[in-house]
Every structure is written in structure tokens, then in C-alpha cells.
Scaffold this active site. Structure first.
Site, PDB file in Angstrom:
ATOM      1  N   ALA A  78       0.900  -1.464   0.164  1.00  0.00           N
ATOM      2  CA  ALA A  78       0.034  -0.197   0.002  1.00  0.00           C
ATOM      3  C   ALA A  78       0.966   1.075   0.025  1.00  0.00           C
ATOM      4  CB  ALA A  78      -0.941  -0.108   1.131  1.00  0.00           C
ATOM      5  N   HIS A  81       1.377   3.617  -3.050  1.00  0.00           N
ATOM      6  CA  HIS A  81       0.252   4.712  -3.383  1.00  0.00           C
ATOM      7  C   HIS A  81       0.191   5.930  -2.618  1.00  0.00           C
ATOM      8  CE1 HIS A  81      -1.151   1.186  -5.394  1.00  0.00           C
ATOM      9  NE2 HIS A  81      -1.533   0.676  -4.294  1.00  0.00           N
ATOM     10  N   ASP A  88      11.848   8.814  -2.781  1.00  0.00           N
ATOM     11  CA  ASP A  88      12.887   9.656  -2.545  1.00  0.00           C
ATOM     12  C   ASP A  88      14.158   8.692  -2.043  1.00  0.00           C
ATOM     13  OD1 ASP A  88      11.461  12.072  -3.053  1.00  0.00           O
ATOM     14  OD2 ASP A  88      11.581  12.432  -0.716  1.00  0.00           O
ATOM     15  N   GLU A  99       9.505  -2.529  -9.968  1.00  0.00           N
ATOM     16  CA  GLU A  99       8.511  -2.586  -9.301  1.00  0.00           C
ATOM     17  C   GLU A  99       7.500  -3.765  -9.539  1.00  0.00           C
ATOM     18  OE1 GLU A  99       6.018   0.807 -10.283  1.00  0.00           O
ATOM     19  OE2 GLU A  99       4.675   0.435  -8.426  1.00  0.00           O
ATOM     20  N   SER A 103      -1.573  -8.082  -8.085  1.00  0.00           N
ATOM     21  CA  SER A 103      -2.658  -7.878  -8.761  1.00  0.00           C
ATOM     22  C   SER A 103      -2.483  -6.444  -9.381  1.00  0.00           C
ATOM     23  CB  SER A 103      -3.752  -7.034  -7.419  1.00  0.00           C
ATOM     24  OG  SER A 103      -3.510  -6.148  -6.792  1.00  0.00           O
ATOM     25  N   ARG A 112      -5.733   3.020  -5.727  1.00  0.00           N
ATOM     26  CA  ARG A 112      -4.469   2.138  -6.101  1.00  0.00           C
ATOM     27  C   ARG A 112      -3.960   2.376  -7.300  1.00  0.00           C
ATOM     28  NH1 ARG A 112      -4.824  -1.931  -1.927  1.00  0.00           N
ATOM     29  NH2 ARG A 112      -6.957  -2.434  -1.481  1.00  0.00           N
TER      30      ARG A 112
HETATM   31  O1  CA2 Z   1      -0.839  -6.327  -5.934  1.00  0.00           O
HETATM   32  C1  CA2 Z   1      -0.083  -6.005  -5.149  1.00  0.00           C
HETATM   33  O2  CA2 Z   1       1.061  -6.655  -4.977  1.00  0.00           O
HETATM   34  C2  CA2 Z   1      -0.301  -4.839  -3.888  1.00  0.00           C
HETATM   35  O3  CA2 Z   1       1.143  -4.151  -3.917  1.00  0.00           O
HETATM   36  C3  CA2 Z   1      -0.554  -5.545  -2.701  1.00  0.00           C
HETATM   37  C4  CA2 Z   1      -0.879  -4.568  -1.540  1.00  0.00           C
HETATM   38  C5  CA2 Z   1      -1.874  -3.669  -2.075  1.00  0.00           C
HETATM   39  O4  CA2 Z   1      -2.103  -2.392  -1.210  1.00  0.00           O
HETATM   40  C6  CA2 Z   1      -1.706  -2.790  -3.305  1.00  0.00           C
HETATM   41  O5  CA2 Z   1      -2.359  -1.872  -3.808  1.00  0.00           O
HETATM   42  C7  CA2 Z   1      -1.211  -3.734  -4.333  1.00  0.00           C
HETATM   43  C8  CA2 Z   1      -1.620  -5.439  -0.375  1.00  0.00           C
HETATM   44  C9  CA2 Z   1      -0.926  -6.513  -0.015  1.00  0.00           C
HETATM   45  C10 CA2 Z   1      -1.661  -7.455   0.974  1.00  0.00           C
HETATM   46  O6  CA2 Z   1      -1.362  -8.540   0.709  1.00  0.00           O
HETATM   47  C11 CA2 Z   1      -2.083  -9.416   1.457  1.00  0.00           C
HETATM   48  C12 CA2 Z   1      -1.936 -10.891   1.110  1.00  0.00           C
HETATM   49  C13 CA2 Z   1      -2.711 -11.741   1.585  1.00  0.00           C
HETATM   50  C14 CA2 Z   1      -3.944 -11.441   2.200  1.00  0.00           C
HETATM   51  C15 CA2 Z   1      -4.076 -10.299   2.609  1.00  0.00           C
HETATM   52  C16 CA2 Z   1      -3.303  -9.061   2.400  1.00  0.00           C
END
Ligand code: CA2
Length: 143
Positions: A78, A81, A88, A99, A103, A112
């Protein structure tokens, strides 16, 4: 120059494989890290993996990578975002940053859609699932 990779996963990615498999798959963080280490090794590149839920720790990991790692692969979670601080830190090191998002952040909630990392990264791998990390390693190996 010998390549070396620091893989940094950000907040909540320690929960991989425990919840939301429809979004993040069923592999655990340990699975993903082992897969990445082995794939990098097969390309003759040493890969070290860390995960942190804390913005400052990620900033320090990026700062401390200076002179140690040639490349960073980052899924800042997160903080992607929100974090000008991580952005920096990236601009303060010579290592090239790739990067990764498991998802497709562009097909999810509007908050996002913007990444503070995207334009300071060499490349972004978005929405490919865990294979996005492998694609980043392949890109580094080929560079
Ligand atoms: O899609 C991605 O890799 C993200 O970086 C994952 C972040 C999210 O805040 C970004 O917008 C996109 C969240 C990671 C949370 O991972 C979890 C995995 C399993 C269960 C719950 C959360």
C-alpha cells in the site's frame, strides 16, 4: 559487474497465502522468496529477501542497499500509493529498481491507480501474479 538483488516486500505481504487467494494467489511469502532465490540463482545472481510492515524500515533498507546490491525488486504494498519517502530513498541510490504488484492495481479501486514508484523504476510488472517477480528477475538477468 556482478549482479545482486535485494527483494523488498512491503506491508501485509507477510499474509500471502493465508487470505484473499483470489487476489494474491495461494503461495506464502516464504514460497515466493524461495522461488525468487532459486530462480535468481539459476541465472547466477544472488538474491536476498526482506519484508517489512514499516515505512521507515523500508526507507532504511533502500538506503542501506547502496554499494551492496546492484538491483532492487520492490513490492511496496500500500505504500506504493502513499509514500514519497520510499520514492525519495529510491532516487538516492544507484541500484536499478523494478516494481512488482501481484494484482492489477489499475483494475482495482481508484486509490490504487497511482504509484509513486512507477516513474522512478526501470520497469513495473503489474497484475501478473507471483510470476511478476520472476519476470523482474529475468529482466535484470537480461539487462
Ligand atoms: O498487488 C499488489 O502486489 C499490491 O502491492 C498488494 C498490496 C496492495 O495494497 C497494493 O495496492 C497492491 C496489499 C498487500 C496485501 O497482501 C495480502 C496478502 C494476502 C492476504 C491479505 C493481504
Amino acid at each position: 559487474m556482478t549482479k545482486s538483488i535485494l527483494l523488498i516486500n512491503g506491508p501485509n505481504l507477510n499474509l500471502l497465502g493465508t487470505r484473499e487467494p483470489e487476489t494474491y494467489g495461494s503461495q506464502t511469502l516464504q514460497d515466493v522468496e524461495a522461488l525468487c532465490r532459486e530462480h535468481a540463482q539459476s541465472k547466477g545472481i544472488e538474491l536476498t529477501a526482506i519484508q517489512s510492515n514499516h515505512e521507515g524500515e523500508i526507507v532504511e533498507a533502500v538506503q542501506n542497499s547502496k554499494g551492496v546490491y546492484t538491483h532492487l525488486i520492490m513490492n511496496p504494498g500500500a505504500y506504493t500509493h502513499t509514500s514519497i519517502a520510499i520514492r525519495d530513498a529510491i532516487t538516492g541510490v544507484d541500484a536499478k529498481v523494478y516494481e512488482v504488484h501481484i494484482s492489477n492495481i489499475h483494475e482495482r479501486e481508484a486509490f490504487r491507480h497511482h504509484s509513486y514508484i512507477e516513474d522512478v523504476a526501470q520497469a513495473s510488472f503489474v497484475g501478473l501474479g507471483v510470476p511478476g517477480y520472476i519476470a523482474a528477475i529475468d529482466a535484470i538477468a537480461a539487462a
